[in-house]
Design a protein around this motif. Structure first.
Motif, PDB file in Angstrom:
ATOM      1  N   PHE A  46     -29.858 -16.854  -1.346  1.00  0.00           N
ATOM      2  CA  PHE A  46     -30.507 -15.567  -1.586  1.00  0.00           C
ATOM      3  C   PHE A  46     -31.313 -15.496  -2.878  1.00  0.00           C
ATOM      4  N   LEU A  47     -31.141 -16.451  -3.778  1.00  0.00           N
ATOM      5  CA  LEU A  47     -31.848 -16.397  -5.056  1.00  0.00           C
ATOM      6  C   LEU A  47     -32.875 -17.514  -5.140  1.00  0.00           C
ATOM      7  N   PRO A  48     -33.921 -17.348  -5.951  1.00  0.00           N
ATOM      8  CA  PRO A  48     -34.921 -18.416  -6.102  1.00  0.00           C
ATOM      9  C   PRO A  48     -34.275 -19.705  -6.599  1.00  0.00           C
ATOM     10  N   ALA A  49     -34.786 -20.821  -6.138  1.00  0.00           N
ATOM     11  CA  ALA A  49     -34.232 -22.119  -6.529  1.00  0.00           C
ATOM     12  C   ALA A  49     -34.352 -22.315  -8.028  1.00  0.00           C
ATOM     13  N   ASN A  50     -33.290 -22.876  -8.624  1.00  0.00           N
ATOM     14  CA  ASN A  50     -33.272 -23.133 -10.068  1.00  0.00           C
ATOM     15  C   ASN A  50     -32.799 -24.553 -10.307  1.00  0.00           C
ATOM     16  N   ALA A  51     -33.563 -25.289 -11.069  1.00  0.00           N
ATOM     17  CA  ALA A  51     -33.228 -26.693 -11.302  1.00  0.00           C
ATOM     18  C   ALA A  51     -32.003 -26.851 -12.186  1.00  0.00           C
ATOM     19  N   ASP A  52     -31.730 -25.874 -13.018  1.00  0.00           N
ATOM     20  CA  ASP A  52     -30.585 -25.942 -13.921  1.00  0.00           C
ATOM     21  C   ASP A  52     -29.318 -25.558 -13.155  1.00  0.00           C
ATOM     22  N   ALA A 104     -23.678  -6.493   8.157  1.00  0.00           N
ATOM     23  CA  ALA A 104     -25.078  -6.517   7.734  1.00  0.00           C
ATOM     24  C   ALA A 104     -25.378  -7.759   6.893  1.00  0.00           C
ATOM     25  N   MET A 105     -24.442  -8.139   6.027  1.00  0.00           N
ATOM     26  CA  MET A 105     -24.638  -9.339   5.210  1.00  0.00           C
ATOM     27  C   MET A 105     -24.733 -10.591   6.077  1.00  0.00           C
ATOM     28  N   ALA A 106     -23.918 -10.635   7.120  1.00  0.00           N
ATOM     29  CA  ALA A 106     -23.931 -11.800   8.005  1.00  0.00           C
ATOM     30  C   ALA A 106     -25.267 -11.965   8.706  1.00  0.00           C
ATOM     31  N   CYS A 107     -25.990 -10.863   8.878  1.00  0.00           N
ATOM     32  CA  CYS A 107     -27.258 -10.903   9.618  1.00  0.00           C
ATOM     33  C   CYS A 107     -28.483 -10.925   8.702  1.00  0.00           C
ATOM     34  N   LEU A 108     -28.292 -10.971   7.389  1.00  0.00           N
ATOM     35  CA  LEU A 108     -29.412 -10.909   6.453  1.00  0.00           C
ATOM     36  C   LEU A 108     -30.301 -12.151   6.530  1.00  0.00           C
ATOM     37  N   PRO A 109     -31.603 -11.972   6.349  1.00  0.00           N
ATOM     38  CA  PRO A 109     -32.486 -13.130   6.210  1.00  0.00           C
ATOM     39  C   PRO A 109     -32.299 -13.780   4.838  1.00  0.00           C
ATOM     40  N   THR A 110     -32.723 -14.997   4.682  1.00  0.00           N
ATOM     41  CA  THR A 110     -32.566 -15.720   3.419  1.00  0.00           C
ATOM     42  C   THR A 110     -33.774 -15.491   2.520  1.00  0.00           C
ATOM     43  N   HIS A 111     -33.690 -16.001   1.291  1.00  0.00           N
ATOM     44  CA  HIS A 111     -34.804 -15.892   0.352  1.00  0.00           C
ATOM     45  C   HIS A 111     -36.024 -16.639   0.874  1.00  0.00           C
ATOM     46  N   ALA A 112     -35.792 -17.748   1.552  1.00  0.00           N
ATOM     47  CA  ALA A 112     -36.909 -18.527   2.088  1.00  0.00           C
ATOM     48  C   ALA A 112     -37.651 -17.768   3.173  1.00  0.00           C
ATOM     49  N   GLN A 113     -36.972 -16.842   3.841  1.00  0.00           N
ATOM     50  CA  GLN A 113     -37.591 -16.090   4.929  1.00  0.00           C
ATOM     51  C   GLN A 113     -38.253 -14.807   4.454  1.00  0.00           C
ATOM     52  N   TRP A 114     -37.584 -14.049   3.589  1.00  0.00           N
ATOM     53  CA  TRP A 114     -38.080 -12.728   3.193  1.00  0.00           C
ATOM     54  C   TRP A 114     -38.378 -12.611   1.700  1.00  0.00           C
ATOM     55  N   GLY A 115     -38.228 -13.668   0.953  1.00  0.00           N
ATOM     56  CA  GLY A 115     -38.514 -13.598  -0.473  1.00  0.00           C
ATOM     57  C   GLY A 115     -37.529 -12.726  -1.229  1.00  0.00           C
ATOM     58  N   LEU A 116     -38.024 -11.942  -2.175  1.00  0.00           N
ATOM     59  CA  LEU A 116     -37.159 -11.132  -3.031  1.00  0.00           C
ATOM     60  C   LEU A 116     -36.496  -9.971  -2.299  1.00  0.00           C
ATOM     61  N   VAL A 117     -36.978  -9.655  -1.107  1.00  0.00           N
ATOM     62  CA  VAL A 117     -36.337  -8.584  -0.329  1.00  0.00           C
ATOM     63  C   VAL A 117     -34.911  -8.983   0.051  1.00  0.00           C
ATOM     64  N   PRO A 119     -32.532 -11.006  -1.564  1.00  0.00           N
ATOM     65  CA  PRO A 119     -31.509 -10.754  -2.576  1.00  0.00           C
ATOM     66  C   PRO A 119     -31.339  -9.280  -2.909  1.00  0.00           C
ATOM     67  N   THR A 120     -32.417  -8.505  -2.794  1.00  0.00           N
ATOM     68  CA  THR A 120     -32.306  -7.065  -3.049  1.00  0.00           C
ATOM     69  C   THR A 120     -31.377  -6.398  -2.038  1.00  0.00           C
ATOM     70  N   LEU A 121     -31.561  -6.745  -0.773  1.00  0.00           N
ATOM     71  CA  LEU A 121     -30.691  -6.205   0.269  1.00  0.00           C
ATOM     72  C   LEU A 121     -29.247  -6.683   0.088  1.00  0.00           C
ATOM     73  N   PHE A 122     -29.090  -7.952  -0.254  1.00  0.00           N
ATOM     74  CA  PHE A 122     -27.749  -8.499  -0.426  1.00  0.00           C
ATOM     75  C   PHE A 122     -27.019  -7.790  -1.568  1.00  0.00           C
ATOM     76  N   ILE A 123     -27.701  -7.604  -2.687  1.00  0.00           N
ATOM     77  CA  ILE A 123     -27.080  -6.939  -3.839  1.00  0.00           C
ATOM     78  C   ILE A 123     -26.725  -5.495  -3.492  1.00  0.00           C
ATOM     79  N   ALA A 124     -27.619  -4.807  -2.746  1.00  0.00           N
ATOM     80  CA  ALA A 124     -27.330  -3.428  -2.342  1.00  0.00           C
ATOM     81  C   ALA A 124     -26.083  -3.356  -1.465  1.00  0.00           C
ATOM     82  N   LEU A 125     -25.978  -4.270  -0.509  1.00  0.00           N
ATOM     83  CA  LEU A 125     -24.802  -4.301   0.360  1.00  0.00           C
ATOM     84  C   LEU A 125     -23.546  -4.690  -0.418  1.00  0.00           C
ATOM     85  N   ARG A 126     -23.726  -5.576  -1.376  1.00  0.00           N
ATOM     86  CA  ARG A 126     -22.598  -5.983  -2.219  1.00  0.00           C
ATOM     87  C   ARG A 126     -22.083  -4.799  -3.035  1.00  0.00           C
ATOM     88  N   LEU A 127     -22.996  -3.984  -3.526  1.00  0.00           N
ATOM     89  CA  LEU A 127     -22.603  -2.791  -4.277  1.00  0.00           C
ATOM     90  C   LEU A 127     -21.869  -1.797  -3.379  1.00  0.00           C
TER      91      LEU A 127
END
Length: 433
Positions: A46-52, A104-117, A119-127
């Motif tokens: 769900f988050l942008p790729a990070n080399a670190d 809803a989390m189980a059905c969420l698209p990934t970052h590669a599919q929907w971009g920043l939308v 992780p935004t949806l995932f964080i909202a559902l997590r809250l």
């Protein structure tokens, strides 16, 4: 207990309520811990790729910590609703909200599919899920304590507390099976969705027996005794009449949160930072420790009541301090008897099983859920967010850091035990202000 003697035997309805809440409690902990087991994979999904690698790990832990930050808001908002409208409606709402957010989390698209939308949806559902979980735990204790006769109060609450650790044990077994049956690529592709689907199904499964669950007799008696024009103000009454109870409740829940967070969740990772042990043996030892912690919760619940709570808490805290120090000393010397030492540590940590029975007696019926939700979630938010990072950093320099922290918590338990031992009397559980 309204219309029942405090020495009455437990009825079939009482047992149904306890079994219903215990099953939901075990499932709720499984639901909440999914992120801890799949932190790296979920962060990569769900988050942008990070080399670190360190930054990526912190991002995953951040998603887990978000749930802790959401707890106080949900606990306070829904807790107030539970004190005004009833325990049963808010129990149903918390179950349905949790199940819906997991599905809803189980059905969420990934970052590669929907971009920043994504992780935004995932964080909202997590809250949202964190808010529902924030009210469920104190509600579980309140619900069973208001259904059983007084003589079963402590043991009934200990059953609920033990069921939380049954959920942890189930989580260990489930994710061990999941990681062994799938490759890393499969988990990253679609396997991470499986726990969310399973958790959503398990969350709604108990609702098949919903018609056998009654509203709290205490809440019904309270509503019948109030005039029709009575306006419930849980917050106003709580902070006007229960400041002392809030402080005591915060201290007691810090003990529960610290022991659970350190011994149940963090200890394996903290030990691996400074000690070298066989992974399979150590994993089995951790699970064995949780099994004995379940037994310890029930044991302390059985032997404690409102008359000897202080004495049992003080002695139990001393035993926990001694065993925690012995456990780390054993790790430093050889680690040959890790199974026995972990089992003893788990049993001693079961002291948390006796504390909820006192929490429910700190607050009158008409502010009980609000007060407990406030104390529980503030303490867990503080401990759950700060302790993992602080202990992880401290353990890199001092291998005994987890033991020293539990020793500190144990001394708080001793002080609270002495306080309750010298307390003239407890508040009556059916008191209303």
């Amino acid at each position: 207990m309204p219309s029942r003697s405090q020495y009455a035997l437990m009825s079939s309805k009482d047992r149904n309520a306890i079994l219903f809440v215990c099953f939901n409690s075990a499932v709720a902990f499984f639901d909440f811990l999914i992120y801890l087991y799949l932190a790296d994979i979920i962060a990569a999904t769900f988050l942008p790729a990070n080399a670190d690698a360190t930054v990526a790990t912190l991002q995953g832990l951040g998603l887990f910590a978000i749930g802790y930050l959401a707890r106080p808001f949900g606990g306070i908002i829904f807790g107030r609703f539970g004190d005004i409208k009833g325990r049963k409606p808010i129990l149903l709402i918390s179950i349905l909200v949790t199940a819906a957010s997991l599905l809803a989390m189980a059905c969420l698209p990934t970052h590669a599919q929907w971009g920043l939308v994504a992780p935004t949806l995932f964080i909202a559902l997590r809250l949202i899920q964190g808010m529902a979980f924030g009210v469920f735990v104190p509600l579980a204790w309140v619900f069973v304590s208001e259904h059983v006769p007084r003589q079963y109060l402590s043991v009934a609450c200990s059953y609920v507390t033990a069921s939380f650790y049954v959920g942890v044990l189930f989580s260990n077994a489930f994710f061990l099976w999941l990681t062994n049956s799938m490759t890393t690529e499969q988990l990253a592709d679609y396997g991470w969705r499986i726990p969310f689907f399973v958790a959503a199904l398990l969350s709604v499964l108990p609702l098949l027996g919903w018609r056998w669950i009654d509203e709290s007799p205490f809440f019904i008696a309270m509503k019948e005794s109030k005039p029709r024009d009575y306006v419930a103000k849980p917050f106003t009454l709580l902070f006007k009449h229960c400041k002392h109870s809030i402080f005591i409740g915060l201290v007691l829940t810090v003990i529960i949160a610290s022991i659970t967070t350190v011994i149940v969740l963090l200890l394996p990772d903290l030990i691996e930072l400074r000690f070298t042990l066989d992974n399979d043996l150590f994993g089995f030892s951790h699970s064995l420790g949780i099994v004995f912690m379940i037994f310890g919760c029930v044991f302390y619940g059985i032997i404690s009541n409102h008359q000897n709570f202080g004495k049992v808490l003080a002695i139990g805290s001393i035993l926990l301090i001694v065993q925690m120090l012995a456990f780390f000393y054993h790790l430093q010397t050889s680690g040959d008897y890790i199974l026995i030492m972990y089992a003893l540590l788990g049993f001693c940590a079961g002291i948390v099983g006796m504390i909820p029975a006192i929490l429910v007696q700190l607050f009158p019926t008409n502010v009980r859920l609000t007060g407990m939700a406030l104390c529980y979630n503030l303490s867990y938010g503080l401990v759950g967010v700060l302790v993992p990072f602080a202990l992880g950093y401290a353990t890199l320099y001092v291998s005994f850091s987890p033991a020293l922290y539990i020793v500190f918590i144990g001394f708080i338990g001793i002080i609270m035990g002495i306080y309750f031992y010298n307390l003239p009397e407890f508040r009556q559980i059916n008191e209303v202000i």
